[in-house]
Design a protein around this motif. Structure first.
Motif, PDB file in Angstrom:
ATOM      1  N   LEU A 174      16.560 -45.520 -94.105  1.00 14.17           N
ATOM      2  CA  LEU A 174      16.653 -46.904 -93.641  1.00 14.17           C
ATOM      3  C   LEU A 174      16.070 -47.084 -92.235  1.00 14.17           C
ATOM      4  CD1 LEU A 174      17.667 -49.813 -94.019  1.00 14.17           C
ATOM      5  CD2 LEU A 174      19.892 -49.066 -93.125  1.00 14.17           C
ATOM      6  N   TYR A 175      16.306 -46.130 -91.379  1.00 14.89           N
ATOM      7  CA  TYR A 175      15.851 -46.277 -89.997  1.00 14.89           C
ATOM      8  C   TYR A 175      14.852 -45.176 -89.605  1.00 14.89           C
ATOM      9  CZ  TYR A 175      19.816 -49.440 -89.775  1.00 14.89           C
ATOM     10  OH  TYR A 175      20.671 -50.459 -90.010  1.00 14.89           O
ATOM     11  N   THR A 176      14.698 -44.128 -90.454  1.00 13.43           N
ATOM     12  CA  THR A 176      13.813 -43.030 -90.077  1.00 13.43           C
ATOM     13  C   THR A 176      12.431 -43.193 -90.694  1.00 13.43           C
ATOM     14  OG1 THR A 176      14.538 -41.697 -91.962  1.00 13.43           O
ATOM     15  CG2 THR A 176      15.756 -41.461 -89.887  1.00 13.43           C
ATOM     16  N   TRP A 192      13.833 -53.655 -83.449  1.00 12.19           N
ATOM     17  CA  TRP A 192      14.594 -52.675 -84.241  1.00 12.19           C
ATOM     18  C   TRP A 192      14.092 -52.738 -85.689  1.00 12.19           C
ATOM     19  CZ3 TRP A 192      20.340 -53.289 -85.849  1.00 12.19           C
ATOM     20  CH2 TRP A 192      20.790 -52.099 -86.417  1.00 12.19           C
ATOM     21  N   LEU A 193      13.472 -51.662 -86.149  1.00  8.03           N
ATOM     22  CA  LEU A 193      12.808 -51.645 -87.444  1.00  8.03           C
ATOM     23  C   LEU A 193      13.669 -50.961 -88.503  1.00  8.03           C
ATOM     24  CD1 LEU A 193       9.162 -50.706 -86.360  1.00  8.03           C
ATOM     25  CD2 LEU A 193      10.210 -52.984 -86.604  1.00  8.03           C
ATOM     26  N   SER A 194      13.558 -51.452 -89.709  1.00  5.64           N
ATOM     27  CA  SER A 194      14.203 -50.811 -90.869  1.00  5.64           C
ATOM     28  C   SER A 194      13.163 -50.680 -91.988  1.00  5.64           C
ATOM     29  CB  SER A 194      15.408 -51.638 -91.342  1.00  5.64           C
ATOM     30  OG  SER A 194      15.001 -52.926 -91.771  1.00  5.64           O
ATOM     31  N   TYR A 195      13.385 -49.669 -92.847  1.00  2.35           N
ATOM     32  CA  TYR A 195      12.429 -49.337 -93.907  1.00  2.35           C
ATOM     33  C   TYR A 195      13.112 -49.522 -95.257  1.00  2.35           C
ATOM     34  CZ  TYR A 195      10.009 -47.164 -89.990  1.00  2.35           C
ATOM     35  OH  TYR A 195       9.408 -46.924 -88.799  1.00  2.35           O
ATOM     36  N   SER A 204       8.053 -43.902 -85.301  1.00  4.70           N
ATOM     37  CA  SER A 204       8.534 -42.658 -85.938  1.00  4.70           C
ATOM     38  C   SER A 204       7.592 -41.520 -85.590  1.00  4.70           C
ATOM     39  CB  SER A 204       8.614 -42.843 -87.461  1.00  4.70           C
ATOM     40  OG  SER A 204       7.438 -43.408 -87.962  1.00  4.70           O
ATOM     41  N   GLY A 205       8.178 -40.347 -85.373  1.00 10.96           N
ATOM     42  CA  GLY A 205       7.376 -39.190 -84.995  1.00 10.96           C
ATOM     43  C   GLY A 205       7.022 -38.322 -86.191  1.00 10.96           C
ATOM     44  N   GLU A 206       6.350 -37.226 -85.929  1.00 10.51           N
ATOM     45  CA  GLU A 206       5.914 -36.312 -86.987  1.00 10.51           C
ATOM     46  C   GLU A 206       6.941 -35.208 -87.145  1.00 10.51           C
ATOM     47  OE1 GLU A 206       2.031 -34.909 -86.182  1.00 10.51           O
ATOM     48  OE2 GLU A 206       1.110 -36.863 -86.274  1.00 10.51           O
ATOM     49  N   GLY A 207       6.814 -34.526 -88.292  1.00 10.31           N
ATOM     50  CA  GLY A 207       7.647 -33.352 -88.542  1.00 10.31           C
ATOM     51  C   GLY A 207       8.813 -33.668 -89.421  1.00 10.31           C
ATOM     52  N   GLY A 208       9.222 -32.695 -90.182  1.00  8.32           N
ATOM     53  CA  GLY A 208      10.331 -32.871 -91.077  1.00  8.32           C
ATOM     54  C   GLY A 208      11.646 -32.835 -90.342  1.00  8.32           C
ATOM     55  N   ALA A 209      12.603 -33.546 -90.890  1.00  6.18           N
ATOM     56  CA  ALA A 209      13.971 -33.609 -90.357  1.00  6.18           C
ATOM     57  C   ALA A 209      14.014 -34.011 -88.898  1.00  6.18           C
ATOM     58  CB  ALA A 209      14.678 -32.260 -90.556  1.00  6.18           C
ATOM     59  N   LYS A 210      12.994 -34.728 -88.414  1.00 10.55           N
ATOM     60  CA  LYS A 210      12.964 -35.144 -87.003  1.00 10.55           C
ATOM     61  C   LYS A 210      13.734 -36.453 -86.864  1.00 10.55           C
ATOM     62  CE  LYS A 210       9.347 -34.419 -84.621  1.00 10.55           C
ATOM     63  NZ  LYS A 210       7.962 -34.481 -84.061  1.00 10.55           N
ATOM     64  N   ILE A 211      14.559 -36.559 -85.883  1.00 11.34           N
ATOM     65  CA  ILE A 211      15.386 -37.768 -85.665  1.00 11.34           C
ATOM     66  C   ILE A 211      14.694 -38.661 -84.648  1.00 11.34           C
ATOM     67  CG2 ILE A 211      17.603 -38.631 -84.863  1.00 11.34           C
ATOM     68  CD1 ILE A 211      18.827 -36.024 -85.815  1.00 11.34           C
ATOM     69  N   LYS A 242       6.339 -39.464 -94.249  1.00 10.53           N
ATOM     70  CA  LYS A 242       7.076 -40.205 -93.207  1.00 10.53           C
ATOM     71  C   LYS A 242       6.229 -41.401 -92.757  1.00 10.53           C
ATOM     72  CE  LYS A 242       9.504 -39.663 -88.828  1.00 10.53           C
ATOM     73  NZ  LYS A 242      10.875 -39.727 -89.329  1.00 10.53           N
ATOM     74  N   ILE A 243       6.831 -42.613 -92.835  1.00 13.31           N
ATOM     75  CA  ILE A 243       6.156 -43.844 -92.413  1.00 13.31           C
ATOM     76  C   ILE A 243       6.507 -44.110 -90.956  1.00 13.31           C
ATOM     77  CG2 ILE A 243       5.790 -46.279 -92.873  1.00 13.31           C
ATOM     78  CD1 ILE A 243       4.877 -44.416 -95.105  1.00 13.31           C
ATOM     79  N   ARG A 244       5.507 -44.277 -90.133  1.00 16.75           N
ATOM     80  CA  ARG A 244       5.733 -44.591 -88.703  1.00 16.75           C
ATOM     81  C   ARG A 244       5.221 -46.010 -88.416  1.00 16.75           C
ATOM     82  NH1 ARG A 244       2.715 -40.014 -85.590  1.00 16.75           N
ATOM     83  NH2 ARG A 244       1.144 -40.684 -87.081  1.00 16.75           N
ATOM     84  N   ALA A 245       6.027 -46.777 -87.669  1.00 17.30           N
ATOM     85  CA  ALA A 245       5.656 -48.173 -87.326  1.00 17.30           C
ATOM     86  C   ALA A 245       6.203 -48.521 -85.940  1.00 17.30           C
ATOM     87  CB  ALA A 245       6.192 -49.153 -88.376  1.00 17.30           C
ATOM     88  N   VAL A 246       5.571 -49.458 -85.312  1.00 11.47           N
ATOM     89  CA  VAL A 246       5.996 -49.936 -83.990  1.00 11.47           C
ATOM     90  C   VAL A 246       6.022 -51.474 -84.010  1.00 11.47           C
ATOM     91  CG1 VAL A 246       5.101 -47.942 -82.742  1.00 11.47           C
ATOM     92  CG2 VAL A 246       3.622 -49.916 -83.130  1.00 11.47           C
ATOM     93  N   ASP A 247       6.772 -52.063 -83.023  1.00 13.27           N
ATOM     94  CA  ASP A 247       6.862 -53.525 -82.885  1.00 13.27           C
ATOM     95  C   ASP A 247       6.696 -53.862 -81.409  1.00 13.27           C
ATOM     96  OD1 ASP A 247       7.722 -56.261 -82.706  1.00 13.27           O
ATOM     97  OD2 ASP A 247       8.678 -55.986 -84.677  1.00 13.27           O
TER      98      ASP A 247
END
Length: 820
Positions: free
Chosen positions: A624-626, A604-607, A759-766, A591-596
């Protein structure tokens, strides 16, 4: 000693005021003096300043002046000592003729404040005029046949003085035939004549030369003489005799020419030609009477032939004669007294004597504005004048003394309502018909600083893009002041306060004359979202008045911060993730986590997963957004033992900014993957927890969608209200409006505190992300479903502002549904 002097001075002032009050109560403010006529220049008349209760030292500063109705400078006042003295020769007879009372009326006027005093100076008569006869020599023709005690009337002398100075006594030079006869009666005249005491004999004494002397009662005595030339005639024994010695008649002024005044009649006891009578005026009648009256020689009718003016002369005394045609001629005498009756033929006269202009608008009621004098040459009721003022307003007329009125302020005035008054003073007399006269008075109202500058709105809202250049003009404040001149000159200044740890003046400034507001430094939305301050408007009056207006400056965000990838994928060296070859499709491997640092749309970030060169099909995809990297198919041997993934993280700003993260994925056997990849183990272990947290996140997403919907509805209502009012200038005054100081591209602006998306940690986290509902079309979809959604959004792209807002609402709701 000093105290006693002050006490004495106060006592003298008190006595002066008491004296002034007593004089005012007794004579309506009039002071009376007397002086002898023909007094020398500089003769002392009175201490006018002291008698009027004025301080001598204030005469010059208060503009002390003295006005005479006939504008003659008989009297003058020394303003250094307040003494009234004789300035020029005063001839009582020239000034007042034979009026028993002769006075000079003076008006004393002082300003600051305006006061009017009336001074009467009585001119005392001195014996400076000798008796005067009309002729130096008078011829009398007396028949010798006249009987003893016959009376021959003589014209007496006249004395221009009055009183005892005009009381005349007569004496006749010694002779054997005549004595003087002076009759004292209650009539207006005292007949004078010669009485025959001895019979005349023409043969013995044909002529007599006598000297008649008139002496007045003055001291010293003055005399006048006339020569009497008496010729003794023969024949005609009886002189004509009038029915009356004195005829009295009343005549209206302005009588037409030819008007019959009266008819005189005389008779003669003789017969024939000696009884035929001719009427005439006496030879010594003045030319003034001859220009106004005539007498018919035959019937004795006295008629008007000139202008009869009551104001010129109130009465006329006419000597008439009846002469027979005998030889020698005999003459009879009578006196006609004509009393002129006044008619209302003179309109009143109005004059404005003094004006105190302009009138300050804060003047108290009762302030004297002007002094107005009225006069009428008529007498009695015809000369009684009343005054009125029009149009109705804050001014009134107050009668002060005799024919003087004061124009007085009766109620407050306001220059901003009425800057000037044009008044008309109308004077009417009491005659019938009524005659009137008018005078115009223009009263200007002077301004005082009684109005503070006023803004049209108490609050203005301004929008400014961040990173603006220093010195940018962002708004113009404008205040108006209804006062005049310097009282209406408005200047502007900041109401200083501290913004954080810095003064307000380091952020903005205001031009003192134009009211233009400038920024002094670039504004940073990430540091300061809202700048609130006040601008003060001051006028230039004394004392100055001021008012304040509030400004709200919202700093709009720009896309000036690129996304930042958070650890553990933020380093230069890629992080290796162990993935079992037997993982199921859709398994999350990283899981890639980023901030702006920006906010709203710009945060509003997209991957997006960038394709690796030379690799046809990558078995991984990124949300796209997670930012979750998951498998798209079952791992194969052809995929190789290691995969290098390059993830592009970008925002939705204009232009968009981006960052990249590199992830290394190593394919291992299942048991090795579990042992070598504790992160994946933890992810698998937390799958159960994610199922529990999913329900909570669903509720959170529903709440966020509800709040977003309410925000969008509020923005719709606000835009509708703004569109319903007339458009206004960006920097002009008016109702509070949204103002963009630079190109924003959209009117929507999130007034919520910006929140960083990560983005936070953990699987299937929204992941939950708060942003302004300006959703752009999705870019770079990695699967068919996302491409279809992006294509449908692009096809349905809104064409106007309202459609854009509805589009954002629908997109937000769809996103919430997808996340659920």
């Amino acid at each position: 000693m000093e105290f006693s002097q002050r006490g004495g001075h106060r006592l003298r002032q008190l006595l002066h005021w008491l004296l002034f009050y007593a004089v005012y109560e007794l004579g309506s403010g009039q002071v009376h003096y007397s002086v002898m006529e023909e007094a020398k220049h500089g003769t002392f008349v009175g201490r006018i300043a002291q008698d009027l209760g004025l301080e001598v030292g204030e005469l010059v500063s208060r503009l002390f002046r003295m006005v005479s109705p006939d504008r003659r400078d008989y009297l003058e006042v020394n303003v250094q000592n307040g003494i009234l003295f004789v300035n020029s020769r005063i001839d009582r007879e020239e000034l007042c003729d034979r009026n028993p009372v002769c006075s000079i009326h003076l008006e004393v006027i002082v300003d600051k404040p305006l006061q009017v005093f009336h001074v009467e100076v009585e001119i005392k008569d001195i014996n400076d005029n000798p008796p005067m006869f009309s002729f130096r020599e008078k011829n009398l023709f007396i028949p010798e046949s006249r009987v003893l005690d016959s009376l021959f009337p003589l014209e007496g002398a006249s004395d221009a003085d009055i009183g005892v100075n005009s009381e005349l006594t007569y004496r006749l030079s010694p002779n054997d035939y005549f004595t003087l006869d002076m009759q004292n009666n209650d009539e207006q005249i005292k007949p004078l004549g010669l009485v025959l005491k001895n019979l005349l004999d023409r043969e013995e004494t044909p002529e007599l030369h006598l000297l008649l002397t008139a002496t007045d009662g003055g001291k010293p005595e003055l005399t006048g003489t006339v020569q009497l030339q008496i010729t003794v005639l023969d024949a005609n024994d009886n002189a004509p005799k009038f029915e009356k010695k004195i005829y009295k008649v009343k005549l209206a002024e302005n009588s037409l020419n030819g008007t019959l005044v009266m008819k005189v009649s005389a008779s003669d006891m003789d017969e024939g030609i000696n009884s035929q009578i001719i009427y005439s005026f006496a030879r010594d009648v003045s030319s003034n009477i001859l220009s106004k009256f005539s007498i018919d020689q035959i019937n004795g009718d006295v008629r008007v032939i000139g202008q009869i003016d009551f104001e010129e002369s109130k009465s006329y005394e006419i000597q008439a004669e009846a002469t027979d045609k005998g030889m020698p001629k005999m003459v009879g005498h009578c006196t006609i007294l004509v009393e002129v009756m006044d008619t209302n033929d003179n309109a009143p006269q109005v004059a404005v004597k003094s004006l105190s202009l302009p009138v300050p608008e804060d003047s108290p009621t009762g302030t004297v504005i002007a002094l107005i004098s009225v006069s009428d040459k008529d007498s009695g009721t015809n000369g009684q004048v009343t005054c009125s003022l029009s149009p109705p307003g804050p001014f009134t007329l107050v009668s002060t003394f005799r024919n003087y009125f004061s124009l007085v302020l009766g109620s407050p005035v306001d220059r901003e309502s009425v800057p000037a008054y044009d008044l008309v003073v109308t004077a009417r007399d009491g005659g019938s018909p009524v005659l009137l006269a008018t005078a115009s008075v223009s009263v200007a109202i002077a301004d005082v600083n009684d109005n503070a500058p006023a803004f049209e709105q108490p609050l203005y809202t301004v929008f400014v893009k961040e990173n603006n250049p220093p010195g940018s003009h962002i708004f113009t404040v404008s205040a108006s002041d209804p006062d005049a001149l310097e009282n209406a000159i408005v200047s502007y200044s900041l109401v200083e306060r501290r913004v954080g740890d810095r003064p307000l003046s380091s952020y903005v400034s205001v031009h003192s004359e134009s009211g233009k507001v400038y920024t002094l430094q670039p504004l940073d939305h990430e540091d300061l979202e809202l700048l609130q301050f006040q601008v003060s408007a001051h006028d230039a009056g004394f004392p100055p008045l001021s008012s304040n207006v509030s400004l709200q400056v919202f700093v709009l965000d720009e896309n000036d911060n690129a996304p930042i990838v958070l650890p553990p994928h933020s380093g230069v060296n890629p992080v290796t993730e162990m993935v079992s070859q037997s993982v199921a499709v859709g398994h999350v491997v990283a899981k890639i986590r980023a901030v702006d640092a920006d906010s709203g749309y710009n945060a509003w970030l997209s991957y997006e997963l960038l394709p690796e060169v030379g690799v046809a099909h990558i078995p991984f995809r990124v949300g796209l957004y997670t930012g979750e990297i998951s498998t798209t198919r079952v791992m194969e041997e052809l995929d190789g033992p290691r995969q290098m993934l390059l993830v592009l993280v970008k925002d939705h700003g204009e232009p968009p900014l981006s960052a990249t993260a590199t992830v290394s994925i190593s394919l291992v056997e299942s048991q090795k993957a579990l042992k070598a990849s504790p992160g994946v183990s933890r992810s698998m272990a937390s799958a159960g927890k994610a199922a529990v947290a999913l329900d909570v996140n669903v509720y959170l997403i529903i709440a966020i969608c509800s709040v977003s919907s309410l925000l969008v509805l509020s923005l719709l209502l606000y835009v509708a209200l703004q569109c319903s009012v007339p458009s206004q200038a960006v920097y002009g005054p008016g109702k509070p409006t949204l103002v963009c100081s630079s190109e924003v591209g959209s009117w929507s602006y999130s007034q919520q505190r910006r929140q960083k998306a990560f983005s936070g940690e953990g699987g299937a986290k929204i992941d939950l992300m708060a942003f302004s509902p300006n959703f752009p079309p999705c870019s770079g979809p990695t699967d068919k479903k996302e491409r279809e959604e992006a294509g449908s959004n692009k096809e349905n792209e809104p064409k106007n502002a309202l459609e854009k807002i509805n589009f954002k609402v629908k997109t937000s709701q769809r996103l919430c549904t997808l996340e659920d």
